[in-house]
Every structure is written in C-alpha cells, then in structure tokens.
Design an enzyme around this catalytic site. Structure first.
Site, PDB file in Angstrom:
ATOM      1  N   HIS A   1       1.045  56.696 -56.163  1.00  0.00           N
ATOM      2  CA  HIS A   1       2.362  56.847 -55.552  1.00  0.00           C
ATOM      3  C   HIS A   1       2.509  55.866 -54.391  1.00  0.00           C
ATOM      4  O   HIS A   1       1.540  55.599 -53.667  1.00  0.00           O
ATOM      5  CB  HIS A   1       2.549  58.255 -54.997  1.00  0.00           C
ATOM      6  CG  HIS A   1       2.689  59.313 -56.049  1.00  0.00           C
ATOM      7  ND1 HIS A   1       2.963  59.042 -57.368  1.00  0.00           N
ATOM      8  CD2 HIS A   1       2.605  60.676 -55.951  1.00  0.00           C
ATOM      9  CE1 HIS A   1       3.038  60.185 -58.040  1.00  0.00           C
ATOM     10  NE2 HIS A   1       2.818  61.169 -57.211  1.00  0.00           N
TER      11      HIS A   1
ATOM     12  N   CYS B   1       0.979  65.649 -54.131  1.00  0.00           N
ATOM     13  CA  CYS B   1       0.434  64.295 -54.079  1.00  0.00           C
ATOM     14  C   CYS B   1       1.302  63.340 -53.269  1.00  0.00           C
ATOM     15  O   CYS B   1       0.770  62.410 -52.643  1.00  0.00           O
ATOM     16  CB  CYS B   1       0.205  63.753 -55.483  1.00  0.00           C
ATOM     17  SG  CYS B   1       1.575  63.986 -56.635  1.00  0.00           S
TER      18      CYS B   1
END
Length: 359
Positions: A266, A131
């Site tokens: 993120h 990710c």
C-alpha cells in the site's frame, strides 16, 4: 505462561499466515511448540516452521488447550467465533481482523508506537490495525512525538493483495485478458483497451473478482464496504484507528481510499498538521532514526519509495518529505509499506513478542 510458550497460528495456510511462518523462522526462537490451524479444507497440509514440519489442524473444540498465545489471521467472522474460545482455554489472542478493533476493552497496538497498551487487555485479546493504518502510523507516530499531531488528510493507493488470493488472481486474470485484446487490436490496426469509454469493461465483462470495478488499467476510488454518508468502512477505520493508537480521540482525519493495480504494498499520501512549527529537515532527521522506518528522500536524483521497492520488506518506506508551502505547521510525505507483511503478519508477531516479554 511457564517455560517457553506454546504458540498457535490460526489461518496458517493463507497469504498472511505464510508470511507469519516466514517471520517466525527469521526472528529469535522464543517459542516452544508451534501449532498450525486453518479451515477444514486445508487440514492435513504440512508446512515448515523454523525447519520443523508441522501438520495443519482444523479448528474444533479443545484445540486451544495448552496454548499460551494464539495469532489469528482469519476473516472477521472466524475470529469472532474462535478468539473467545481461545481465551477461555487460557490463551492470549492477537487478532488481525476487524472483529475487535473498536472494542474499548481490546487494545489496538502498534509496537513501535504504543507498546505499553499491550499490558491492559481485559478480554484477553489484543488487536492490530488495518493494513492501511499500519502503512503510515509508525512514521506518523514518530513525527507526533516531536511536533504534536493536530490534523490529518490521507489518500491511499491500495494493493489488490489486501483482498487475498482472490484479489491477486483477479488482477493477473484481467491483465492477461487485456494484453490478449491489445495484441488482437494491434494486429487489426485498431486502438487497444483503455483508450475509449467502456472498452475495458466490455473486454472484461461483469466478473471483476472481489472488486466493484475493473482494477487492471484502472484505479477504483472505493475499498471496503459502504459505511454511511459516502464513506467506506476502510476510510472509517483509517479515521478511527490512528486516534486510538496515538491516544488522540478528537483528532480530525479525512481519508480517501483508492484501489490500484499493484500486487503488494500500500502507498499513501499524507498531509499532517502539527501543534508546533515543523521543518522538513527536522522531520527527515526524525524519520531517518525512527524504528520501522526507512527514509528514501532525494527526489532531485530520482530517489523516493515506490511499492515495488517496499514489497517483501518490513519497514515503512518514506519519501517526498516537504513542508507545506502555505502552512508552517503542516508537512506532506509519501509512504509505502508491504500490506501483507507489516500490514498484518509482522505487526501480529511483534505484538505476540511484546505479550511474551510482558508476562
């Protein structure tokens, strides 16, 4: 495959699995039957996909018979065991774990960057990056196409949901405990937690969930497991994966990965160096039209991306684009992307759609 392909979603009851089911309901209806699989403890649950109720089945021999494509959203050890079985049954596997990412016979694919790689799959498996890589690679790939990437320095600010439900539960639990302590301390006229050495650890005790240290009121400069020479596995992947996706096997990459008290999305600061002279203006033009990227870059008026803006969305949100003051070949930018959605679920669905389109 003949007719509309049969799709299996393995790990359908997890966070990423739930995101996949939502995306399948939003994207074009190209699938025939959709079968859902999870662990034995989740078998029997009924989930909705495209308005149809599907019963979740446990993984067992023979479940992949008749499946054309299988999406794996499960831990590495589960993928290692069951993905080859799905291939043996005739399915193409799209795996989101780390099980096959470094295998030279398994392409590592980001559809906006290297869609051609999906066609060569000797093992019948296509992998997606982690990710953190996915958060930056779409924007980076667009810039590489124009300027030619020659070096990369990255710092990450990673959400707790990358550790699954245990990660989000740990953050909320720690925050609840610390809020209660702050109220107690305020009533007693004493400083609340986070003001003197060791007070947060004292309040929370040794149970920090899936994290090595408290994540509430804290940042933890460690994600993943120990690799070697002071690196973590996440940092190693963040070094190796852009090389594979961009076709730059010798690209110098330095990465530091940090856990922050954010639920979802993120963020990364990226310092990229290029072969050609780069201007911030031209970089903004490229990013503004790049597939899978949203440019939010007017910091003078307080416009730049943050995790709470990107959460639950598909694109990578990019801002703070600026030329390096000392190097005309370097560019700095900030990027946010939902680590559950684009960071895992969406990329997997996009790869699956590519495979079907390439059949």
């Amino acid at each position: 495959m003949t007719g509309r392909p049969v799709l299996a979603v393995v790990g359908a009851t997890g966070i990423a699995g739930g995101a996949v089911l939502g995306i399948l309901s939003q994207h074009a209806d190209i699938w025939g039957e959709i079968r859902l699989f999870a662990s034995a403890r989740s078998a029997g649950r009924v989930l909705s996909v495209r308005g149809t109720h599907n019963r979740v089945r446990a993984l067992e021999p023979g479940v992949f018979d008749g499946v054309d494509l299988a999406l794996f959203l499960v831990p590495e050890d589960v993928a290692e065991k069951w993905a080859p079985r799905a291939v043996e049954a005739g399915a193409v596997v799209v795996d989101t774990s780390a099980a096959f990412r470094t295998d030279p016979d398994v392409p590592l694919v980001v559809p906006e960057v290297n869609p051609h790689a999906v066609r060569a799959r000797p093992r019948g498996i296509v992998a997606g990056p982690q990710c953190t890589t996915l958060a930056m690679i779409v924007a980076l790939g667009a810039l590489h196409g124009e300027f030619g990437l020659t070096g990369l320095v990255v710092s990450t600010y990673e959400a707790v949901s990358a550790a699954g439900r245990a990660g989000t539960e740990a953050l909320w639990g720690q925050l609840g405990t610390l809020v209660a302590e702050e109220r107690r301390a305020s009533g007693a006229g004493t400083p609340g937690p986070g003001t003197v050495p060791g007070d947060v650890r004292r309040v929370l005790g040794r149970d920090t969930g899936p994290f090595p240290d408290p994540v509430a009121l804290n940042v933890v400069p460690w994600t993943g497991a120990y690799a070697a020479d002071g690196w973590t596995t996440t940092e190693r992947m963040l070094r190796d994966e852009p090389r594979r996706v961009l076709g730059l096997p010798a690209l110098p990459v330095s990465a530091t990965c940090v856990r922050v008290p954010v639920v979802t999305t993120h963020s990364l600061t990226v310092h990229a160096r290029f072969e050609h002279t780069v201007s911030a203006g031209r970089a903004r033009e490229i990013l503004a039209t790049a597939p899978g990227v949203v440019l939010i870059d007017d910091p003078g008026n307080g416009e730049y991306p943050t995790p709470v803006d990107a959460a639950g969305t598909d694109p990578a949100w990019v801002g703070r684009v600026r030329a390096d003051a000392d190097d005309p070949h370097a560019l700095d930018f900030f990027v946010c992307a939902d680590n559950v959605r684009k960071g895992r679920a969406l990329n997997a669905v996009q790869i699956a759609e590519l495979v079907v389109g390439a059949r």
